[in-house]
Enzyme design. Structure first.
Site, PDB file in Angstrom:
ATOM      1  N   GLU A 305       0.792  -1.235   0.000  1.00  0.00           N
ATOM      2  CA  GLU A 305       0.000   0.000   0.000  1.00  0.00           C
ATOM      3  C   GLU A 305       0.824   1.285   0.000  1.00  0.00           C
ATOM      4  OE1 GLU A 305      -4.080  -1.352   2.106  1.00  0.00           O
ATOM      5  OE2 GLU A 305      -2.406  -1.103   3.477  1.00  0.00           O
TER       6      GLU A 305
HETATM    7  C1  ACM Z   1      -2.454  -5.396   3.862  1.00  0.00           C
HETATM    8  O1  ACM Z   1      -3.591  -5.805   4.173  1.00  0.00           O
HETATM    9  N1  ACM Z   1      -2.226  -4.122   3.650  1.00  0.00           N
HETATM   10  C2  ACM Z   1      -1.338  -6.309   3.732  1.00  0.00           C
END
Ligand code: ACM
Length: 499
Positions: A305
């Site tokens: 992310e």
């Molecule tokens: C995640 O759920 N950002 C690994």
């Protein structure tokens, strides 16, 4: 009678009748099974009030015999007849004891174990659970309680998500400001905290005694807002593009502000400064101390992310941080996005996309295998332990899916990532993110019974997969978990009556 075992052993033959435990019952250790004897003794004392004598005498009928073999596998044999005999390595004996623990029953004050013959071994070498101690800090006692629960289901890796935007949870001697300035709070202003090195060693030791390896995660290069509270020269200012602004608005949570604790749970706005020497000095300091204190083979470096980070910068970072981790003697682990980069040879990828992944997620995941690594499967629509069971469940989130018990059970690791060879699958892991769970009771609510479904996927042979059988066995385990003092959710589609 159904034997209420989860995960289902590789081979079970039911016998007839039971073996009765009494104050005369002894634990007999053969060939150095002392560690397993102490686990069995504690289990029996807690559940039955009996504290059998532990002896090395020749076994006789009625005894609980632990026979240690000199190998490092996880398989075991468990014979319950006129006496109990468990045979295996230290790990195998531990698992045999966990199986026996699920079979203990009491009637009219008399404890007994159904007769059976079990030969058992795991499907996957890596069977993990993850606890997010960054969004909510959990103290050592809570982590130990989590290990008790997970190891009873034969999970053998504990991934600790030690750092995130909301807090830094492990003391680093060379960077003391991390815990002095960046550990004080949790999500929504809940109390923060951190582990001293002694605390961390205590967790590692407790995990090892339960045959679990700790996998520490320092999430990089994103999820790093908290670092800026301590070492502002190492992090970028929070990124705010249209996507991130929309996210903040839809969550109804404030935007991150540089130098102030972040109490929301938006993601993707933070990054370390990828091209600065100061950042790499910081990372070498941190990762070498983590590598030194965690004895297991793995060090997880995150990689998820990084929504505001240019792709070329991200790839350059991942290439360098996995190489640094390998140089420090650890096998790097990274979330699947990191597969876009030239990860160090042998890096393990952790897939967290949907159980019907996008082509890009699948491609990034296969890259780890192409570079000599293997893959841990954590499909977020099935294996995430923090998703709600139903839309109105009071705890958990819904961004990946609503995951009832049948959905948590009904997936097959080899069918998740197209084109990924079966041999490239190291195992499975159930992450438990903690934005919405401030207590152990809340952890239990999300963990039981779904973790049992994942445990079976990771341990039992694919041929043993059977929802009707699982729901019957797991239903019978509810009373066992109650007896252990473990709470949890008891979904109404399952019959939880004791059997
Ligand atoms: C995640 O759920 N950002 C690994």
């Amino acid at each position: 009678m159904v034997l209420t075992l989860v995960p289902q052993p590789a081979s079970v033959t039911e016998g007839s009748g039971t073996l009765v435990l009494s104050p005369a019952t002894r634990i007999v250790i053969v060939d150095g099974a002392d560690a397993a004897a102490s686990v069995l003794s504690d289990v029996l004392a807690a559940r039955t009030g009996l504290r059998p004598d532990v002896v090395t005498d020749p076994p006789s009928d009625g005894d609980l015999v632990l026979r240690r073999t000199d190998d490092d596998g996880e398989s075991y044999r468990l014979e319950i007849g006129a006496r109990v005999e468990i045979t295996g390595s230290d790990a195998g004996l531990f698992y045999g004891v966990q199986t026996l623990r699920q079979l203990l029953r009491v009637k009219d004050g008399v404890w007994s174990i159904a007769r059976a013959s079990i030969v058992d071994a795991p499907r996957y070498a890596y069977r993990g659970v993850m606890l997010d101690v960054a969004r909510t800090f959990f103290d050592v006692a809570t982590v130990k309680a989590f290990i008790d629960r997970a190891s009873s289901l034969k999970f053998n890796h504990l991934h600790l998500h030690l750092t995130d935007d909301q807090g830094w949870r492990l003391h680093i001697d060379s960077r003391p400001l991390l815990t002095e300035k960046a550990a004080g709070t949790s999500t929504l202003g809940r109390p923060g905290g951190f582990y001293t090195k002694d605390d961390f060693r205590e967790i590692v030791g407790y995990a090892a005694a339960h045959h679990m390896v700790v996998v520490p995660e320092i999430d990089l290069p994103g999820h790093t807002h908290a670092i800026g509270l301590a070492y502002p020269d190492v992090v970028e200012a929070p990124v705010m593009n249209d996507m991130l602004l929309a996210q903040s608005e839809s969550l109804g949570q404030p935007l991150p502000v540089a130098g102030e604790p972040y109490l929301g749970w938006g993601v993707g706005h933070s990054s370390v400064r990828i091209h600065e020497d100061a950042t790499w000095e910081f990372l070498r300091d941190v990762l070498s101390e983590v590598a030194e204190i965690a004895p297991g083979p793995y060090l997880h470096v995150g990689g998820d992310e990084c929504l505001g980070t240019p792709a070329a910068d991200f790839d350059a970072f991942i290439e360098r941080v996995t190489a640094l981790t390998a140089e420090l003697g650890k096998t790097p682990v990274a979330w699947h996005e990191a597969g876009s980069a030239q990860v160090a040879e042998g890096t393990v990828g952790q897939f967290w996309g949907s159980s019907t992944p996008t082509a890009e997620h699948a491609e990034h995941t296969r890259r780890f295998a192409e570079r000599g690594g293997r893959v841990i499967l954590s499909p977020s629509t099935r294996a995430y332990l923090d998703m709600k069971y139903t839309a109105d469940f009071p705890l958990g989130l819904t961004w990946a899916a609503i995951i009832d018990l049948e959905s948590a059970y009904s997936w097959e690791p080899e069918e998740i990532v197209p084109g990924l060879d079966a041999e490239a699958i190291l195992g499975v892991e159930g992450p438990l993110w903690s934005e919405t769970i401030p207590s152990l009771a809340d952890i239990d609510q999300l963990f039981f019974p779904r973790a049992a479904a994942l445990a079976e996927i990771g341990w039992s042979p694919a041929s043993a997969k059977d929802w009707a059988s699982f729901r019957d066995r797991v239903g019978g385990l509810g009373a066992v978990w109650d007896a252990e003092g473990w709470g949890g959710h008891r979904p109404s589609e399952i019959d939880w009556s004791p059997r």
